[in-house]
Every structure is written in structure tokens, then in C-alpha cells.
Write an enzyme that holds these catalytic residues in place. Sequence first.
Site, short mmCIF file in Angstrom:
data_model
loop_
_atom_site.label_atom_id
_atom_site.label_comp_id
_atom_site.label_asym_id
_atom_site.label_seq_id
_atom_site.Cartn_x
_atom_site.Cartn_y
_atom_site.Cartn_z
N GLU A 130 -47.54 1.50 -33.85
CA GLU A 130 -46.28 1.44 -33.10
C GLU A 130 -46.10 0.04 -32.51
OE1 GLU A 130 -43.54 2.17 -31.88
OE2 GLU A 130 -43.08 4.28 -32.08
N ASP A 190 -37.12 6.94 -34.56
CA ASP A 190 -38.27 6.49 -33.79
C ASP A 190 -38.00 5.08 -33.25
OD1 ASP A 190 -40.96 5.83 -32.94
OD2 ASP A 190 -41.72 7.36 -34.28
N ARG A 221 -47.54 10.10 -21.01
CA ARG A 221 -47.97 8.76 -21.40
C ARG A 221 -46.76 7.90 -21.72
NH1 ARG A 221 -47.08 7.55 -26.63
NH2 ARG A 221 -47.23 9.13 -28.26
N ASN A 255 -44.62 5.31 -24.03
CA ASN A 255 -44.36 5.22 -25.46
C ASN A 255 -43.76 3.83 -25.75
OD1 ASN A 255 -44.50 6.57 -28.01
ND2 ASN A 255 -42.28 6.81 -27.97
N ASP A 307 -47.34 17.18 -24.59
CA ASP A 307 -46.90 18.39 -25.30
C ASP A 307 -45.42 18.35 -25.64
OD1 ASP A 307 -45.66 18.77 -22.87
OD2 ASP A 307 -46.66 20.66 -22.38
N ASN A 328 -37.85 6.33 -26.78
CA ASN A 328 -38.27 5.61 -27.97
C ASN A 328 -37.52 4.29 -28.14
OD1 ASN A 328 -40.01 5.43 -30.24
ND2 ASN A 328 -39.81 7.63 -30.54
#
Length: 295
Positions: free
Chosen positions: A18, A199, A101, A103, A121, A149
Site C-alpha cells: 500500500e 482502494d 488502525r 490506512n 473487523d 482510503n
Amino acid sequence: MKTIDAQVIYRTQAIVGEGSLWDHDNQRLLWVDILAHKIYAFDPKTKSNMGFDIGQDVGTVVLTESGLWAFADQDGIGYLNPKTGKIKSGPKPEVNSPNVRFNDGKCDPRGNLWAGTMAYDVSEGAGTLYEFDSLGGVNKKIERCTISNGLVWSSDRTKFYFIDSPTYVIHQYDYDEFTGEISNKKVVAGISKEIGLPDGMVIDSEDHLWVALFYGGKVIRIDPKTGKIVYEVALPVPNITSCAFGGEDLDELYITTASHMMDKEGLEKYPLSGSLFRVKVPFKGVLPHKMKNHF
């Protein structure tokens, strides 16, 4: 619409590659493997891929004006000195949220780092997009995201584009370069679920948006004025995560991929999953903004 193929440039099996970002000064690609806790610097001339272990999940990395690398890790941000490997901690707004977390993230035209969160989750609405300024301040920009994202700013610094992946849309906001405020949210493009999950995202010199499609095996170029897909880059793996323009002329697209949650059969079918890819395109990118810092 034209489709071209990307070629593998560095074969590896990153869990979740990423955060690709071109370091133009050193002609190398910075990128991360989120779940492996690694920040990498890939040199396309030597094919070396130098890695730094951050010690926890790391969502993205950006350049700073001082030469340090700023990164978003599990609960906030930090700074890495790539010459010494030493890490300096930054603000940690999610320190009390072990189920969340950071990203993706990028620097805005003002030199502030914007980075967003998601729940492990993938709980709906558990994420937040934050702005980290050079003096240690933290501001919430967008709340109740699910998977914060891709994010980019237009060349005239008046528009901000953002992807919350499960919405399958790209949102545009008016952006005030002087205050950093965003307003007037609207949808400029919808992504069909049949072609993949939107993404990471990067913008080119014509203000068209390049979106990596997880599960989709490609990167698409979108005209935000019409919402239409006008160009595609195909890859021989399904899980595409981010892209960045690089090279001397910023006309090479570097692409990260993931092997996460692929079973043995899937990895046998797509053995290059998690590798770095590159393709030369008839378009040019723009240099990423660097983070201002006070040290």
C-alpha cells in the site's frame, strides 16, 4: 477505451502492499506492507528494496521537507529517519482504540498529513479521516468512514477527492487552501461492484483520477467531470491496492498489490500477488506534496 498491461518490476509477496509514493529527489518508490509493519524504499535501477520495521501496522508513508519520512501506523503518526532508522513518535489520536488502525494517507497542499482509519473487523462507520499539522495539531476532517482510503487534491488546490471504499463512489469536496476546510460534498463517480472495490487513488497532470481496484485486477483512470472510465491498466493479480506516478518524467505508473486472505489455490493461480508492478503511460503525474515539520 484503451487497456494496457502492467509488468512485474519487483517480485515479492507483500501481505497488503500500500501507500505508494514517488521520492523524486532520490528516484525511488516508497511503499508499505501494512500487516508486515514495513516501510520500503524500492530503487528501480538496482531493484533493491530496502525495508524498515515500524513495529506495528503501518498504513502509509509520505515525504517531509526535512528529509524524514512521516508515516501513519496503527494508532497515529510517527517520523522515520531513513539514514539512521530511528523513529520519532507523533500524535496518537487512536491510542485507546486497539480495534482500529490507520490506512491510507497523503499530504495536502498546505503541507499537512491527512490519514484515515478503519476497524480491523471493518465495522461500518468506525473510521475517521484526520489532519495532522506541522505543529502537532490533530483535526478530524471526515467522521464515520468505514474504510478511509484514496485521497488527492486538484492541481488548482480547490478540490479534494476521497474514497470510503465500501460506498463504491468517489466524493469531491471544495477545498480551501488557506484554512484546509472542506465543504460541499458530492459524488463525482460511481464504481460498479462488478469491477472491484475502489482502494488507493492518485491524480495526474490533467486532473484525472487513477483508482486501484481491489478484487478487480486493474487500475482505472476516471474523468471527474463526467464520472466515466477513460483508460485502464490491467494486472495479472486480483488485489490492487495503490498507485503512484514515478520516473524521471512522471510517466510511469507504479502499482502495489496484496496477497492478504488469498488461499493456497488463489496464490497458485496468481503467484505474483503482493508484488510491485510498473507500466509506462501516455500521461504524466504530479509531484506529491511534502509534509512541513518543525524539527
